[in-house]
Design an enzyme around this catalytic site. Structure first.
Site, PDB file in Angstrom:
ATOM      1  N   LYS A   1       0.831  -1.204   0.000  1.00  0.00           N
ATOM      2  CA  LYS A   1       0.000   0.000   0.000  1.00  0.00           C
ATOM      3  C   LYS A   1       0.868   1.258   0.000  1.00  0.00           C
ATOM      4  O   LYS A   1       0.561   2.251  -0.661  1.00  0.00           O
ATOM      5  CB  LYS A   1      -0.932  -0.011   1.225  1.00  0.00           C
ATOM      6  CG  LYS A   1      -2.016  -1.088   1.124  1.00  0.00           C
ATOM      7  CD  LYS A   1      -2.753  -1.325   2.437  1.00  0.00           C
ATOM      8  CE  LYS A   1      -3.704  -2.505   2.286  1.00  0.00           C
ATOM      9  NZ  LYS A   1      -4.443  -2.848   3.504  1.00  0.00           N
TER      10      LYS A   1
ATOM     11  N   GLN B   1      -4.104  -1.104   9.536  1.00  0.00           N
ATOM     12  CA  GLN B   1      -4.051  -2.464   8.999  1.00  0.00           C
ATOM     13  C   GLN B   1      -4.686  -3.444   9.993  1.00  0.00           C
ATOM     14  O   GLN B   1      -4.293  -3.506  11.153  1.00  0.00           O
ATOM     15  CB  GLN B   1      -2.592  -2.859   8.707  1.00  0.00           C
ATOM     16  CG  GLN B   1      -2.436  -4.211   8.042  1.00  0.00           C
ATOM     17  CD  GLN B   1      -3.068  -4.263   6.642  1.00  0.00           C
ATOM     18  OE1 GLN B   1      -3.000  -3.318   5.885  1.00  0.00           O
ATOM     19  NE2 GLN B   1      -3.696  -5.387   6.327  1.00  0.00           N
TER      20      GLN B   1
ATOM     21  N   ASP C   1     -10.501   3.267   4.339  1.00  0.00           N
ATOM     22  CA  ASP C   1     -10.922   1.862   4.212  1.00  0.00           C
ATOM     23  C   ASP C   1     -12.452   1.758   4.145  1.00  0.00           C
ATOM     24  O   ASP C   1     -12.989   0.694   3.860  1.00  0.00           O
ATOM     25  CB  ASP C   1     -10.409   1.060   5.420  1.00  0.00           C
ATOM     26  CG  ASP C   1      -9.364   0.026   5.028  1.00  0.00           C
ATOM     27  OD1 ASP C   1      -9.203  -0.205   3.806  1.00  0.00           O
ATOM     28  OD2 ASP C   1      -8.733  -0.551   5.926  1.00  0.00           O
TER      29      ASP C   1
END
Ligand code: NAD
Length: 281
Positions: free
Chosen positions: A50, A94, A117
């Site tokens: 990412k 994460q 997200d």
């Protein structure tokens, strides 16, 4: 094999190039902050990818690591700091977090305007209402892949196997919303006669986390099969679809790896750009 391969690597490259072009025209540099807690090797690989993507499209990549022993208060203090940092447009925490940490509380701590997200309850609520907001990356990536390959969606029957808040549920909402217009069935581990349901699908999405669950006899001839599953079996990545048998029946199919995974990563870049634009005007 007769099915057409839907190439997530290729389409993700196109999406990243679009983001990079848009970023180069901005008078500021969008910032994506990543938070990694603990030593999970897979999480380290994901976050590295990412960060690489972020740098490639021209974002500032701001990275924070905490030890697996970090307290919830420490993690939340870090999130608070990033929420208040004007140079940070997106915050990527994460998941999963190491045991002992409350991931729901941590995600809820993220400013919804920076929740790239798309997992904050506020953003999921906007999705339920069919309103604009940051949407979860994997469902967004699936829809982008279908659109790229001109797979007809409106009026078609979509069956999604899996009802998680990360993939199955939000994807069901997106595919059935006005303007996308599929007729959606969300199947799950308690659904009776799965194969009978999945054989009705023009678009069949497998997001169950069960390697090889969907075989050729689950697929309607000519259907589009999207394999979201990522399962590690004997050190190799396997999808939820038994590729060889499904590809004999399907009209189009995504591989694993190289299908939905790269699309998920690319949509994180799209969301970060969108967050930057909405926040900075
Ligand atoms: P999850 O465990 O939260 O949810 C799985 C869902 O599948 C549940 O709703 C369960 O009811 C259903 N299910 C499980 N076994 C089933 C069965 N035999 N028949 C019918 N339904 C069944 O998982 P998740 O977070 O949604 O992830 C699903 C899979 O997708 C995993 O393999 C995960 O690694 C992968 N994933 C991939 C990406 C990507 O970018 N490609 C992103 C997120 C998740």
């Amino acid at each position: 094999m007769t099915a057409r391969i839907l190439d997530g690597n290729e389409v993700a490259g196109i999406v990243r190039a679009e983001v990079a072009e848009a970023v180069s025209a901005l008078p500021y540099t969008p910032g994506l902050a990543t938070i990694l807690v603990g030593d999970d090797p897979a999480s380290h690989v994901y976050v590295r990818g990412k960060r690489r993507d972020a740098e490639e499209v021209g974002f500032a990549s701001i990275h924070h690591e905490l030890p697996a022993t970090a307290a919830q208060s420490e993690l939340e203090a870090l999130i608070d700091g990033l929420n208040g940092d004007p140079d940070v447009d997106g915050i990527l925490l994460q998941l999963p977090l190491p045991g002992g940490l409350d991931s729901e509380a941590a995600v809820e701590r993220i400013d919804p305007a920076k929740d790239v997200d798309g997992l904050h309850p506020f953003n999921l609520g906007l999705l339920v209402l069919g309103r604009k907001g940051l949407r979860p990356c994997t469902p967004g990536g699936v829809v982008r892949l279908l659109e790229h390959y001109d797979v007809p969606i409106a009026g078609k029957r979509a069956v999604i196997v899996g009802r998680s808040f990360l993939v199955g549920r939000p994807l069901g909402l997106i595919l059935s919303e006005r303007g996308v217009d599929a007729t959606v069935t969300v199947a799950h581990s308690r659904s009776a006669d799965l194969a009978e349901l999945t054989r009705q699908a023009d678009i069949l999405v497998a997001a169950a986390g069960s390697p090889g669950l969907i075989r050729g006899d689950h697929v309607k001839p000519g259907a589009t099969v999207i394999d979201v599953g990522i399962n590690r079996v004997d050190g190799k990545l396997k999808g939820d679809v038994d590729f060889d048998s499904a590809a004999e029946v399907a009209g189009a199919i995504t591989p694993v790896p190289g299908g939905v995974g790269p699309m998920t990563r690319a949509m994180l870049m799209v969301n970060t750009l969108e967050a930057a634009r909405s926040r900075r005007g």
